[in-house]
Design an enzyme around this catalytic site. Structure first.
Site, PDB file in Angstrom:
ATOM      1  N   GLU A 172      -6.722   8.725   3.910  1.00 54.76           N
ATOM      2  CA  GLU A 172      -7.076   7.433   4.500  1.00 54.76           C
ATOM      3  C   GLU A 172      -6.279   7.157   5.776  1.00 54.76           C
ATOM      4  O   GLU A 172      -5.743   6.066   5.977  1.00 54.76           O
ATOM      5  CB  GLU A 172      -6.886   6.314   3.477  1.00 54.76           C
ATOM      6  CG  GLU A 172      -7.832   6.424   2.293  1.00 54.76           C
ATOM      7  CD  GLU A 172      -7.713   5.278   1.313  1.00 54.76           C
ATOM      8  OE1 GLU A 172      -8.739   4.885   0.740  1.00 54.76           O
ATOM      9  OE2 GLU A 172      -6.596   4.779   1.113  1.00 54.76           O
ATOM     10  N   GLU A 248     -13.416   8.017  -3.290  1.00 53.98           N
ATOM     11  CA  GLU A 248     -12.803   7.091  -4.251  1.00 53.98           C
ATOM     12  C   GLU A 248     -13.768   5.943  -4.436  1.00 53.98           C
ATOM     13  O   GLU A 248     -14.007   5.167  -3.499  1.00 53.98           O
ATOM     14  CB  GLU A 248     -11.466   6.525  -3.747  1.00 53.98           C
ATOM     15  CG  GLU A 248     -10.309   7.485  -3.737  1.00 53.98           C
ATOM     16  CD  GLU A 248      -9.003   6.774  -3.348  1.00 53.98           C
ATOM     17  OE1 GLU A 248      -8.961   5.508  -3.376  1.00 53.98           O
ATOM     18  OE2 GLU A 248      -8.043   7.478  -3.002  1.00 53.98           O
TER      19      GLU A 248
END
Length: 606
Positions: A172, A248
């Site tokens: 991320e 995710e």
């Protein structure tokens, strides 16, 4: 990667497992969906790895993914560990033996609500360190770590006969920065050390985040908890030839101390999983099984106003509960996943064994500050030293000085308090301070006082621009405008104590006062799971047979600590409590978790 990369490599090795062409994910040349679930080996007792992997497989998944926390493996520089609880190779092989593919997410930054986002405090505490950038000292440290880690992962790749089918590039990064040269460097570092399976990045589903974190020619995945159709549309508008992969999907959420327990209804989670699948996507459930932030590994967030330490439980309202129980969400998602047909249907494991509830009397042992002084070595300096300057990552530091105070009341201010301090004057507790309320009044009588501050690191920030902040007293301590000099620091790295240290702590001083060490005895014929409650206790830490289980705190939301059966032995066991504020009278063992009052929470990117 294109479909043309499939087939024999001409070197005796198989081609990589996964490829993609024309917007479709392929495995061995055939259309494929990754149906994955996150399960972190570092949050599950090693003796329970196999059980949890079987439960994940029974959920209808074909893949497990796990982060690799650098600080968990290399607590001290140049001392990496891959044994025992840190045996990543064993975990990956167990997953393969269970019939699961494996995705590895090596960071070096992982977030994961894990202390310091997985980065070692000995690295982030270096003055001038520039984290997650092309700053040469940072790259040198990451390269050295990858030299030790990545070849182990590479040896377990599908192309070499193992179960690893994909590896994530950083984590991320688009939520953090835009040093794209750094992300490219991480990609190249993985390839140079032998990674040949599918590589991918994972970022939030916004243009800003995708701009900062993606790499040309490598699969771009997204992370989110809602609105899958919007995420798919955005990703396909930017990467039209790539398959849609939610790396995710947040089917639950974690908790902070002092907040409510976050839950998400099974129907809500299943609806959005269905939306991902209907959009032709692959998915990884975060978390499929959350586990526990054992010891002092829980991280913290910061909302711009206050630190938000994460609780010991990482149950995360996952389909497989913290102790392995199968929840209503498990069966709702299983129905959705097995109907899709992405994995063979496997039998549902039996419920985990639990101890019968009981109450244990508590014996008060050594008094708080006397014991802490006895368990530490003094270090002296003109001004307070931080945890980093003391070479300590977690736990407590007891600071002491003897300022001269004129008669009257005076304002005492702690500058840069990270995170919480109990203030004692001549042995009496006068205040509890935190980052936001870092001042109190103290009384003087024209003589020197004995000033002590017991400072607790409540977890290093794991996400956002404050990643890598130091702990302890980072500024100084003032009485009115005058700095206090002449400090003695006593470091107490509780998570580094051996069982012998814990036993010695309980007998290191005489009992006395409202806080300190206490013990209870638990006799069992056959070890099994249980849940520890500490009614009447305020805040502290629990060890089981000398192993640090975690923190407790009366502010909740969790009111029990999960105690896995493998921590226990047949016969007598010792529970040791370090209470910081107020003893209770007994410990209660329950046969179900107490995670506190709940509220529905679904994460949405705006």
């Amino acid at each position: 990667m294109s479909a043309s990369s499939l087939g024999s490599t001409g070197t005796g090795r198989r081609a990589p497992a996964l490829a993609h062409a024309d917007g479709r994910l392929l495995r061995d040349g055939r259309p494929h969906r990754v149906l994955a679930g996150s399960l972190h080996y570092f949050r599950v007792h090693p003796e329970q790895w196999g059980d949890r992997l079987r439960r994940l497989s029974a959920l209808g998944l074909n893949t497990v993914d796990t982060y690799v926390p650098w600080n968990f493996h290399e607590r001290a520089p140049q001392d990496p560990r891959f044994d025992g609880w840190r045996d990543l190779t064993r975990f990956i092989r167990l997953a393969g033996d269970t019939g699961l593919d494996v995705i590895v997410r090596p960071g070096p930054y992982i977030c994961a609500e894990w202390d310091n986002g997985g980065l070692p405090a000995w690295l982030t505490g270096v003055p001038g360190m520039r984290l997650r950038t092309c700053y040469p000292p940072f790259l040198e440290a990451v390269g050295d770590w990858f030299d030790k880690l990545i070849p182990r992962v590479a040896d377990l790749q599908f192309s070499r006969g193992g179960p690893v089918v994909a590896v994530q590039i950083e984590n991320e990064y688009g939520s953090h920065g835009d040093d794209l040269a750094y992300v490219h460097w991480v990609r190249d570092a993985l390839v140079d050390r032998g990674i040949t399976e599918l590589l991918y990045t994972a970022d939030g589903p916004t243009p800003l985040m995708l701009d900062g974190g993606t790499v040309p020619d490598e699969l771009a995945a997204v992370t989110f908890g809602s609105r899958p159709a919007e995420a798919a549309a955005l990703l396909r508008s930017r990467r039209p030839g790539e398959p849609f992969f939610c790396a995710e999907f947040w089917n639950g959420w974690f908790d902070h101390w002092g907040e409510k327990h976050h839950v998400r209804s099974p129907e809500s989670a299943a609806r959005d999983v269905g939306g991902i699948l209907d959009a032709g996507g692959s998915v990884s459930l975060y978390m499929a099984h959350g586990g526990t932030n054992f010891g002092l590994w829980a991280g913290a967030n910061h909302d711009g106003e206050a630190i938000q330490p994460t609780i010991t439980s990482y149950d995360s309202d996952a389909p497989i509960a913290e102790h392995g129980a199968l929840t209503p969400k498990f069966f709702t998602l299983r129905k959705k996943l097995t109907a899709f047909g992405g994995a063979p249907e496997r039998p549902v494991p039996a419920a985990p064994a639990l101890l019968e509830p009981r109450t244990l009397p508590v014996r008060r042992e050594a008094a708080l500050r006397d014991a802490l002084r006895a368990m530490s070595t003094p270090v002296r300096a003109p001004l307070p030293l931080s945890f980093e300057e003391l070479g300590q990552s977690s736990g407590l530091v007891l600071y002491a000085a003897e300022p001269l105070l004129p008669s009257g009341t005076h304002e005492l201010t702690v500058t840069g308090l990270h995170d919480r301090a109990q203030v004692f004057v001549d042995g009496a507790l006068v205040a509890v301070l935190d980052r936001e309320t870092s001042s109190c009044t103290v009384a003087g009588s024209g003589r020197r006082i004995r000033l002590e501050l017991l400072v607790e690191n409540q977890g290093r920030i794991n996400y956002g621009p404050l990643l890598g902040q130091g702990k302890g007293i980072l500024g100084g301590v003032r009485v009115e405008r005058r700095l206090v000099h002449g400090w003695t620091m006593r470091g107490l790295p509780l998570d580094e104590w051996t069982p012998e240290d814990v036993a010695r702590a309980t007998s290191s001083a005489r009992p006395g006062g409202a806080a300190g060490f206490a013990t209870a005895r638990l006799t069992v014929r056959r070890p099994a799971d249980t849940f520890i409650a500490l009614p009447g206790f305020a805040k502290g830490f629990v060890w089981v047979n000398g192993i640090l289980l975690g923190r407790y705190w009366e502010v909740g939301p969790q009111t029990t600590l999960y105690l896995p059966g493998p921590f226990l032995r047949s016969g007598e066991n010792t529970l040791t409590v370090l209470e910081l504020e107020r003893f209770g009278h007994h410990i209660v063992l329950h046969d179900r978790p107490g995670l506190g009052p709940s509220e529905e929470y679904v994460e949405t990117f705006d």
